[in-house]
Design a protein around this motif. Sequence first.
Motif, short mmCIF file in Angstrom:
data_model
loop_
_atom_site.label_atom_id
_atom_site.label_comp_id
_atom_site.label_asym_id
_atom_site.label_seq_id
_atom_site.Cartn_x
_atom_site.Cartn_y
_atom_site.Cartn_z
N ARG A 95 19.59 -0.89 -9.94
CA ARG A 95 19.41 0.14 -8.65
C ARG A 95 18.62 1.27 -9.05
O ARG A 95 19.46 2.17 -9.46
CB ARG A 95 20.81 0.27 -8.17
CG ARG A 95 21.56 -1.14 -7.76
CD ARG A 95 22.72 -0.88 -7.02
NE ARG A 95 23.30 -2.03 -6.12
CZ ARG A 95 24.15 -2.05 -5.13
NH1 ARG A 95 24.74 -1.05 -5.13
NH2 ARG A 95 24.32 -3.22 -4.71
N ASP A 214 28.77 -0.05 -7.98
CA ASP A 214 28.58 -0.03 -6.51
C ASP A 214 28.67 1.43 -5.64
O ASP A 214 27.98 1.94 -5.07
CB ASP A 214 29.95 -0.78 -5.88
CG ASP A 214 29.89 -0.84 -4.38
OD1 ASP A 214 28.62 -1.06 -3.81
OD2 ASP A 214 30.99 -0.71 -3.73
N ASP A 218 25.56 4.48 -4.32
CA ASP A 218 25.68 5.04 -2.93
C ASP A 218 25.63 6.43 -3.00
O ASP A 218 24.87 7.19 -2.32
CB ASP A 218 26.98 4.74 -2.15
CG ASP A 218 26.64 3.48 -1.29
OD1 ASP A 218 26.00 2.62 -1.60
OD2 ASP A 218 27.05 3.23 -0.09
N VAL A 245 20.12 -1.40 -0.98
CA VAL A 245 21.60 -1.15 -1.68
C VAL A 245 22.46 -0.93 -0.33
O VAL A 245 23.64 -1.09 -0.35
CB VAL A 245 21.67 0.12 -2.36
CG1 VAL A 245 23.14 0.78 -2.65
CG2 VAL A 245 21.05 -0.02 -3.96
MN MN Z 1 27.72 -1.00 -2.02
#
Ligand code: MN
Length: 323
Positions: A95, A214, A218, A245
Amino acid sequence: MTRIAVVEGDGIGHEVIPVAAEALSTLRPDLELFSVEVGYHRWEVTGCPCGDRDIARLKTADAILFGAVTTPPMKDYQSVVLRIRKELDLYANLRPVKEAGFDILIVRENTEGLYSGIEEIGPDRATTLRVVTRAGTERIVRAAIRETKKRRHLTVGHKANVLKSDVFFRTICQEEVMAAGLVWKERYIDALALDLLLHPTEYDVVVTTNIFGDILSDVASYLVGGLGFVPSANIGDRYALFEPVHGSAPDIAGKDIANPIAALRSAGMLLDYLGDSASASSIESAIALVLSRGIKTRDMCGTAGTREFGAAIVRELERAARR
Ligand code: MN
Ligand code: NAD
Ligand code: IPM
């Protein structure tokens, strides 16, 4: 023929993925795109969010472009995207969060940890087992080390002060990083989440376990304008899936206001994965040009709709192809 499975999924997946798919076809008319319908809406209609046949079809693709699926907080519902990640063994979730001045790559373990699926709800107690294996940790930290060797340095994010499973994760990371001859940096995940926002230039590759990655991605999206901007790659040894994402954003779905940049950048990561870095950078240049003309979606305080923004990107890609 290179075949790309295109999964819109639910919500704004139906709006941002057509933009990304059109960009792909504009840049690479030779790619064969085929669509696979899975998700919560499909479950509402048919009672099955994703069947074995869908998984088998996804496995026939050279790469997958994925939008987002709605995953409701229900006891017996299995998230489609988690099932795909597990069945295709897409263990490395990359990411990237970058802008002028900083370039962070979050490497999230994608198949175990708190997402191991070993859990139960009883009348008075519920448990979710956080499973961290040696093999799972070795392969994610090795993936992070491969990325770090192309870049600068590596930070391991964990909560080993509290979680014994992270004492284990940290130890294996340390062994692998030292064996690779890299500099060892580590931070507790809570402090890391704030420090990323305060000092983004001090980070490069960050490796962490599933749910921490995760949440961290964000949080880190704040640095680049929010969830509309951050793409991701889910990579395994045999298959690869590229998705924003962000999720299905039911609050804005169907309004033509979603930002398609994260989806476009995911298509860019897919092109990079196919070895076509020239087309991947064409996407990034088209985004920069369109933004510089003031064409912006609502999350950027602009007025352009998703479709209008997408059309401007495609025009730019066509113009660049003629030059
Ligand atoms: Mn997520
Ligand atoms: P979300 O990412 O869908 O939305 C969070 C907030 O960001 C919302 O206010 C939304 O409007 C905004 N946002 C997200 N993407 C945007 C975009 N491209 N442009 C402008 N604004 C955008 O997260 P959520 O609301 O927590 O989850 C909604 C659903 O999506 C849930 O069912 C969740 O499980 C699912 N989800 C799926 C995936 C996936 O399929 N990979 C990822 C995350 C969440
Ligand atoms: C993501 C999402 C998923 C995750 C959910 C929807 C299962 O939040 O891709 O970031 O937790 O991995």
